[in-house]
Scaffold this motif. Structure first.
Motif, short mmCIF file in Angstrom:
data_model
loop_
_atom_site.label_atom_id
_atom_site.label_comp_id
_atom_site.label_asym_id
_atom_site.label_seq_id
_atom_site.Cartn_x
_atom_site.Cartn_y
_atom_site.Cartn_z
N MET A 1 39.82 34.21 24.06
CA MET A 1 38.98 33.39 24.94
C MET A 1 38.72 34.18 26.22
N VAL A 2 37.45 34.49 26.48
CA VAL A 2 37.06 35.14 27.73
C VAL A 2 36.35 34.10 28.58
N ILE A 3 36.84 33.87 29.79
CA ILE A 3 36.22 32.90 30.70
C ILE A 3 35.65 33.65 31.90
N GLU A 4 34.35 33.69 31.97
CA GLU A 4 33.67 34.41 33.05
C GLU A 4 33.58 33.52 34.29
N SER A 5 33.66 34.16 35.47
CA SER A 5 33.64 33.42 36.74
C SER A 5 34.71 32.34 36.74
N ALA A 6 35.88 32.68 36.25
CA ALA A 6 36.98 31.72 36.15
C ALA A 6 37.40 31.19 37.51
N ASP A 7 37.12 31.95 38.57
CA ASP A 7 37.48 31.49 39.91
C ASP A 7 36.66 30.29 40.35
N ARG A 8 35.59 29.95 39.63
CA ARG A 8 34.77 28.79 39.98
C ARG A 8 35.27 27.51 39.32
N GLN B 1 35.79 40.83 37.45
CA GLN B 1 34.53 40.77 36.71
C GLN B 1 33.97 42.17 36.47
N SER B 2 34.27 43.10 37.35
CA SER B 2 33.74 44.47 37.22
C SER B 2 34.29 45.19 36.00
N ARG B 3 35.32 44.63 35.36
CA ARG B 3 35.90 45.27 34.18
C ARG B 3 35.37 44.65 32.89
N ASP B 4 34.22 43.98 32.97
CA ASP B 4 33.71 43.30 31.78
C ASP B 4 33.39 44.26 30.64
N ARG B 5 33.00 45.51 30.94
CA ARG B 5 32.73 46.46 29.86
C ARG B 5 34.00 46.82 29.11
#
Length: 756
Positions: A568-575, A469-473
């Motif tokens: 497709m970008v899926i954020e917090s995919a680990d959830r 997630q830290s690489r979102d930029r």
């Protein structure tokens, strides 16, 4: 409802001691109007306040706990906080931090005061020193060394604005005390109850279960008392299905003749050739529809395998025979897309496709209703409006339920009952979630299953990457490049807005961030809280290319088809679970361009302070994403999901649609299905009074639909049918199977979009 159930259902929450009008309004927002509602309003998790934790060894840094502390300093006031120093009985130090603390707290936290603090222990390591803090804990002052701890776990219920957890607990406790003194009628026969608990005993236990000996986490689905509740609901559901099947079998269906010339006309207008799997499934369906026995068939396949075309080919045959077909979709968005897609298929043949939704204006609705009744239109697509009271079809011969797990038995039955009174309609169920064969055997009885196991030619496999997630930029900068090349992208977030329980970026927050960082791009926001018109307008803009990026929740999980969307970008995919990740990924890769899916996950927990449970959760999440990275085959993913999680959540989580169950989940509870099915068969065949009571308790709307039917005659019909079909095993084609009857439920399971 009958007996004691009806009495509790008629007792208003306003009759509870101390519940005034304002509190009633808050309870109304949660759907809690009666004692009955409160009894069946189960907690979604528990707090273990039965023991005191040492600061040095918190059982979990994510879970709150009780800590016995002695204040060791005067308060230090900062701009927004007040801080105290404290230590536990072992001398371990920590900070207590309050935001906008009540004056009473500050005045009484003197040096030497002993308090019981309930909150999360936050741990940080700096220059080799371990710092601990508890932010805004609940404080109980300990007088004369007297510590009172509860003996059972404290329930945590869903809340609404202005209603505190402690308040809802006290209200619920009063109702549960009434239940303990006046139990519900026990309907399920003792001989068919494997849990040896009455329903009332089970309900009392799930609200306040005992803690484990080691105080490890207690999960609602693991409680025997909760399983007991689910078992009765499963039995009631099986009885509903048996009633529905018997009702269908008691009438003849309209035979649909295969008109090959019409079929070939449709194929000649298509810009592609259907796959062999689509052709095979189409002929399996037509073979069923060709008789006067009502068809009941499920079609499942991978994302993008072409179920809509199969449905179109069958609907065309119904229209060519002079009858009508209706396709039921769970959302207006999906219904509109089906209408557009079917309209494209049928336009060269001069066949109209009518859309029926709840948001239609009266003039439009009256026009469509007239077309349905006169028979001038043969093909209908819509939401629940398809089976509203005022619509009458000339001759509805085929009902198609898309994403069938999002609809209850009563809704399916209501649409089937739109067939002519003396006839049954053929029923075709569809799902975009591949179902492992072992679960087919457990979930579907008296239902033929067809599998579309091929994808259309010309599609490149989606490239999937797993990133922190830290690489979102970095991801945002790559989106800038992709969109400048004429591509479109989805950015999916698990939450609509910020949530103090889940540490995840919300869709609203991500929408604002992307707008700030990518001002040259056009960005839209889509989530379930928007009005239907706003959702439709946003989706229309994305489909037409007016928007470059669509920030959305998992509302786009199924049905959305935009060929130009390639990222497709899926954020917090680990959830998210495997099935839901695969469904979301399936929104791209629908054209001939190379597509990409980026799975963003939280950073791993610090091994120096994380508990084994937290490390295990992270490892499981990474294993799921590794499977996603290495495979794009939905059938392989479904089998891996089953292997990793047992009967996991194969039908994902949805923000819209009808849940079949209050508590049960066919996948999670599949180990109980054979016994539940056996109990239902015994009851339906010989005890119609108990059958009616169980259906009325759990699925009253279903009983309303069949109240004019004679259950005794239906039971006799069902017994003869099930004797021939329910215990048979398919030995011929892998596309057909029999097993325990079900239609699966998403929703929504107990954990929404949290990891399994």
């Amino acid at each position: 409802m009958l007996g004691q159930d009806a009495q509790y259902a008629n007792m208003s929450v306003s009759s509870i001691n101390g519940v005034a009008e304002q509190t009633c309004k808050k309870l109304d927002k949660l759907g809690l109007f009666t004692f009955y509602d409160l009894i069946f309003n189960l907690p979604f998790r528990y707090e273990d306040r039965t023991y005191i934790q040492a600061l040095k060894q918190p059982r979990s840094i994510e879970d709150p706990c009780n800590v016995l502390l002695t204040i060791t300093s005067e308060p230090v006031e900062r701009r927004k906080t007040v801080e105290f120093s404290a230590c536990d009985h072992e001398g371990t130090k920590c900070k207590i931090i309050f935001f906008h603390a009540a004056p009473f707290i500050i005045e009484n936290l003197k040096i030497g005061t002993t308090v019981l603090a309930w909150g999360k222990i936050k741990i940080s390591v700096f220059n080799g020193y371990t710092n601990r803090s508890i932010v805004h804990p609940q404080i109980d002052f300990i007088n004369e060394g007297m510590i009172s701890l509860p003996l059972k776990l404290s329930p945590v219920y869903h809340l609404t604005a202005g209603l505190k957890q402690t308040r809802l607990r006290k209200i619920t406790e009063q109702v549960l005390q009434h239940l303990a003194n006046h139990p519900l009628q026990e309907i399920l026969p003792v001989s068919l109850n494997p849990f040896r608990l009455t329903l009332s005993e089970a309900l009392l236990d799930v609200h306040n279960p005992l803690p484990k000996a080691d105080h490890s986490e207690v999960l609602l689905p693991n409680l025997n008392s909760f399983k007991r509740i689910c078992f009765e609901e499963l039995v009631a559901y099986m009885l509903c299905i048996m009633s529905l099947r018997a009702q269908q079998k008691s009438k003849n269906a309209t035979p649909i003749e295969l008109k090959e010339e019409t079929h070939q006309k449709l194929l000649s207008t298509l810009p592609f050739t259907p796959t062999a799997a689509q052709d095979r499934v189409f002929h399996e369906i037509m073979q069923d529809c060709g008789t006067d026995n009502a068809m009941n068939r499920l079609v499942h396949g991978d994302v993008g395998s072409g179920k809509t075309l199969v449905a179109a080919m069958v609907m065309l045959q119904v229209a060519a025979n002079g009858y009508q077909a209706a396709l039921l979709a769970p959302t207006e968005l999906l219904a509109q897309q089906h209408q557009q897609k079917l309209g494209q298929f049928f336009a060269p043949l001069g066949i109209e496709v009518a859309l029926i939704t709840g948001s239609m204006k009266k003039k439009e609705r009256d026009t469509v209703f007239a077309q349905a009744e006169s028979g001038s239109v043969k093909i209908f697509v819509g939401t629940h409006a398809l089976f509203q009271k005022n619509i009458h079809y000339q001759h509805l011969a085929l009902v198609i339920i898309d994403e069938q797990h999002r609809f209850g038995v009563d809704q399916r039955e209501a649409l089937l009952n739109k067939a002519p009174p003396e006839l049954s309609a053929h029923e075709l169920l569809m799902t975009a979630t591949p179902i492992p064969r072992s679960l087919q055997q457990a979930l579907f009885a008296d239902t033929a299953v067809s599998t579309i196991d091929m994808l259309p030619q010309g599609r490149s496999p989606i490239i999937t990457a797993v990133l922190s997630q830290s690489r979102d930029r970095e991801v945002i900068e790559r989106l800038r490049y992709f969109c400048s090349q004429g591509n479109q992208a989805y950015w999916v977030c698990p939450l609509i807005e910020e949530n103090e329980v889940l540490d995840a970026t919300s869709a609203k927050e991500r929408y604002q961030t992307l707008n700030a960082l990518l001002p040259e791009l056009r960005i839209g926001l889509l989530h379930a809280q928007l009005k239907e018109k706003e959702k439709n307008d946003t989706m229309r803009q994305f489909m037409s290319g007016e928007l470059n990026i669509l920030v959305a929740t998992t509302i786009i999980e199924v049905g959305v088809d935009v060929p130009n969307a390639t990222v497709m970008v899926i954020e917090s995919a680990d959830r998210l679970g495997l099935a839901q990740l695969h469904q979301l990924r399936g929104r791209v890769g629908r054209g001939n361009k190379q597509s990409f899916c980026l799975l963003l996950h939280r950073d791993p927990p610090d091994p120096n302070i994380a508990t084994p449970v937290e490390m295990e959760r992270f490892d499981r999440a990474m294993a799921r994403m590794q499977i996603m990275r290495t495979s794009t085959n939905g059938f392989e993913i479904a089998n891996e999901d089953l292997r990793m999680r047992g009967a996991g959540e194969f039908f994902g989580t949805n923000q819209t649609g009808k849940e079949n169950f209050r508590f049960a989940d066919f996948n999670r509870d599949c180990f109980m299905l054979p016994q539940a099915k056996d109990a239902a068969k015994k009851l339906f065949g010989i005890d119609q009074a108990t059958t009616k009571k169980l259906i009325w308790r759990w699925f009253p709307a279903v009983l309303d639909e069949i109240q004019h039917q004679h259950l005794d005659s239906l039971a006799q019909e069902s017994t003869s049918v099930s004797a021939n079909t329910s215990d048979s095993a398919d030995t011929n084609d892998s596309s057909t199977s029999a097993g325990a009857e079900a239609s699966a439920n998403a929703a929504e399971s107990a954990s929404t979009t949290t990891p399994n």
